[in-house]
Design a protein around this motif. Structure first.
Motif, PDB file in Angstrom:
ATOM      1  N   SER A 158       0.849  -1.188   0.000  1.00 46.91           N
ATOM      2  CA  SER A 158       0.000   0.000   0.000  1.00 46.91           C
ATOM      3  C   SER A 158       0.887   1.241   0.000  1.00 46.91           C
ATOM      4  O   SER A 158       2.082   1.160   0.271  1.00 46.91           O
ATOM      5  N   ILE A 159       0.263   2.393  -0.285  1.00 52.20           N
ATOM      6  CA  ILE A 159       1.027   3.633  -0.317  1.00 52.20           C
ATOM      7  C   ILE A 159       0.140   4.777   0.171  1.00 52.20           C
ATOM      8  O   ILE A 159      -1.053   4.835  -0.146  1.00 52.20           O
ATOM      9  N   GLY A 160       0.713   5.678   0.957  1.00 50.32           N
ATOM     10  CA  GLY A 160      -0.018   6.847   1.432  1.00 50.32           C
ATOM     11  C   GLY A 160       0.169   8.010   0.478  1.00 50.32           C
ATOM     12  O   GLY A 160       1.301   8.379   0.135  1.00 50.32           O
ATOM     13  N   LEU A 161      -0.940   8.604   0.037  1.00 48.38           N
ATOM     14  CA  LEU A 161      -0.907   9.705  -0.925  1.00 48.38           C
ATOM     15  C   LEU A 161      -1.654  10.913  -0.370  1.00 48.38           C
ATOM     16  O   LEU A 161      -2.691  10.778   0.275  1.00 48.38           O
ATOM     17  N   ARG A 162      -1.100  12.095  -0.641  1.00 53.67           N
ATOM     18  CA  ARG A 162      -1.730  13.338  -0.205  1.00 53.67           C
ATOM     19  C   ARG A 162      -1.478  14.426  -1.231  1.00 53.67           C
ATOM     20  O   ARG A 162      -0.400  14.487  -1.830  1.00 53.67           O
ATOM     21  N   CYS A 163      -2.467  15.274  -1.430  1.00 56.17           N
ATOM     22  CA  CYS A 163      -2.327  16.446  -2.294  1.00 56.17           C
ATOM     23  C   CYS A 163      -2.309  17.679  -1.393  1.00 56.17           C
ATOM     24  O   CYS A 163      -3.346  18.057  -0.833  1.00 56.17           O
ATOM     25  N   PRO A 164      -1.147  18.309  -1.208  1.00 58.00           N
ATOM     26  CA  PRO A 164      -1.061  19.453  -0.294  1.00 58.00           C
ATOM     27  C   PRO A 164      -1.658  20.716  -0.901  1.00 58.00           C
ATOM     28  O   PRO A 164      -1.655  20.896  -2.121  1.00 58.00           O
ATOM     29  N   SER A 165      -2.149  21.596  -0.035  1.00 53.98           N
ATOM     30  CA  SER A 165      -2.759  22.839  -0.523  1.00 53.98           C
ATOM     31  C   SER A 165      -1.801  24.026  -0.497  1.00 53.98           C
ATOM     32  O   SER A 165      -2.105  25.062  -1.097  1.00 53.98           O
ATOM     33  N   HIS A 166      -0.662  23.897   0.179  1.00 54.17           N
ATOM     34  CA  HIS A 166       0.253  25.034   0.276  1.00 54.17           C
ATOM     35  C   HIS A 166       0.686  25.468  -1.123  1.00 54.17           C
ATOM     36  O   HIS A 166       1.085  24.635  -1.945  1.00 54.17           O
ATOM     37  N   PRO A 167       0.623  26.762  -1.434  1.00 52.41           N
ATOM     38  CA  PRO A 167       0.948  27.214  -2.805  1.00 52.41           C
ATOM     39  C   PRO A 167       2.380  26.902  -3.223  1.00 52.41           C
ATOM     40  O   PRO A 167       2.627  26.658  -4.417  1.00 52.41           O
ATOM     41  N   VAL A 168       3.330  26.893  -2.293  1.00 52.77           N
ATOM     42  CA  VAL A 168       4.712  26.565  -2.651  1.00 52.77           C
ATOM     43  C   VAL A 168       4.823  25.084  -3.013  1.00 52.77           C
ATOM     44  O   VAL A 168       5.463  24.715  -4.011  1.00 52.77           O
TER      45      VAL A 168
END
Length: 347
Positions: free
Chosen positions: A112-122
């Motif tokens: 399995s793999i943990g995925l995230r889409c960050p919101s920080h503009p940088v």
């Protein structure tokens, strides 16, 4: 070296750094990460080495958007897709079945793999730059589809929420993008989506109730799964002892804190003794001892999360030996803060 994360030339330099297999200090809305190309095994090994982190303890991979998920995951349940739609970009990590042969080292060898889409503009600007298939001169280059980025601190210690914190951990040689202080301040909520139902592995700014409302399914805790269910995958920040400052953390009721402060005041300190106790509480406490450093805790859960790790680092810097912290309220919005403090106190 610390660069202005909002400058286009800084983003270009950081993307080139990752393509070259080097590490990077990366701001996100949760905490600063120690970033590397998620598919470069040698670069991933540098993360584990720099942090002193066990190589079988998986890293969260940050992606530009939900379109990038298919590169890493072989299956996305409908309820996971609903969560992406509701909370991405944002402080929510989803654990999904991993595609064979992709980012095995970053996943700690798990399926399995943990995925995230960050919101920080940088972070968003960097991830977009990393996916470019050609450079500024038009020459082809291999896209970087995801960036593994655990918190940029020594394993088990307090997470960084400013670029200065990261530099204090790893020195001036590490390239760091300065994106200001992290807005959320604690790590993402982690939901396991790899076993057919949503399971909360780590609380954070996105609450269990919010996840349930978004996906339409009951979100289970690990101990609520049937005994015959597959074991939970390992996930970042879920060890019993974690997020610990150098000082000993004690979680206490306000009443117990006041009683101990009264006892401390009644015991004269040796002449010239330095402050050795810090308090961090929502309740106003009375102390007549010069040995005590007092720090008020906000009444609001989000405000406390935003400043928590910075406060722990600042109290450490003052050389206190113990930090007495008022136990957070038993309310869903405080779950993330309470989780971090319980793990810090277990050290």
């Amino acid at each position: 070296m610390v660069l202005d994360g909002f400058a286009p030339e800084s983003i270009a330099a950081a993307a080139q750094c990752l393509r070259a297999g080097e590490l990077l200090g990366l701001p996100t809305e949760t905490v600063y990460g120690l970033a590397a190309d998620a598919e470069n095994d040698a670069a991933i090994a540098k993360i584990f080495s720099a942090k002193g982190r066990p190589a079988d303890h998986p890293l969260i991979v940050h992606v530009l958007n939900s379109d990038s998920v298919a590169h890493f995951a072989c299956e996305v349940p409908d309820f996971a897709a609903s969560l992406m739609h509701a909370f991405w970009p944002g402080p929510l990590t989803l654990i999904l079945p991993r595609r064979s042969g992709v980012a095995a080292a970053a996943a700690g060898g798990q399926n399995s793999i943990g995925l995230r889409c960050p919101s920080h503009p940088v972070a968003q600007a960097l991830l977009k730059a990393c996916q470019q298939s050609s450079d500024a001169t038009g020459q082809p280059q291999k896209p970087v589809w995801g960036v593994a980025a655990p918190s940029a601190n020594q394993f088990g210690r307090v997470s960084p929420t400013t670029a200065r914190h990261v530099q204090g951990e790893f020195g001036a040689d590490l390239l760091i993008l300065d994106g200001g202080a992290c807005a959320v301040g604690i790590e993402s909520t982690i939901i396991d989506c790899s076993r057919g139902v949503p399971v909360l592995l780590r609380p954070g700014a996105v609450t269990r109730d919010q996840v349930q409302a978004a996906c339409g399914l009951k979100v289970l805790l690990k101990d609520e799964l049937p005994t015959h269910a597959a074991p939970a995958p390992k996930a970042s920040g879920t060890l019993e002892s974690h997020y610990a400052p150098k000082a000993k953390v004690r979680l206490m009721s306000a009443q117990a804190m006041q009683q101990d402060l009264n006892q401390l005041a009644a015991t004269p300190a040796p002449a010239g003794a330095a402050s050795r106790i810090a308090t961090y509480s929502r309740t106003r406490l009375i102390s007549h001892s010069a040995q005590v450093v007092s720090q008020p805790m906000p009444m609001d859960a989000s405000a406390t999360a935003h400043e928590l790790f910075a406060v722990l680092r600042a109290l450490d810097a003052q050389g206190v030996s113990q930090i007495w912290i008022e136990t957070p309220p038993d309310a869903p919005e405080w779950d993330g803060v309470r989780d971090r403090l319980q793990r810090a106190a277990a050290s």
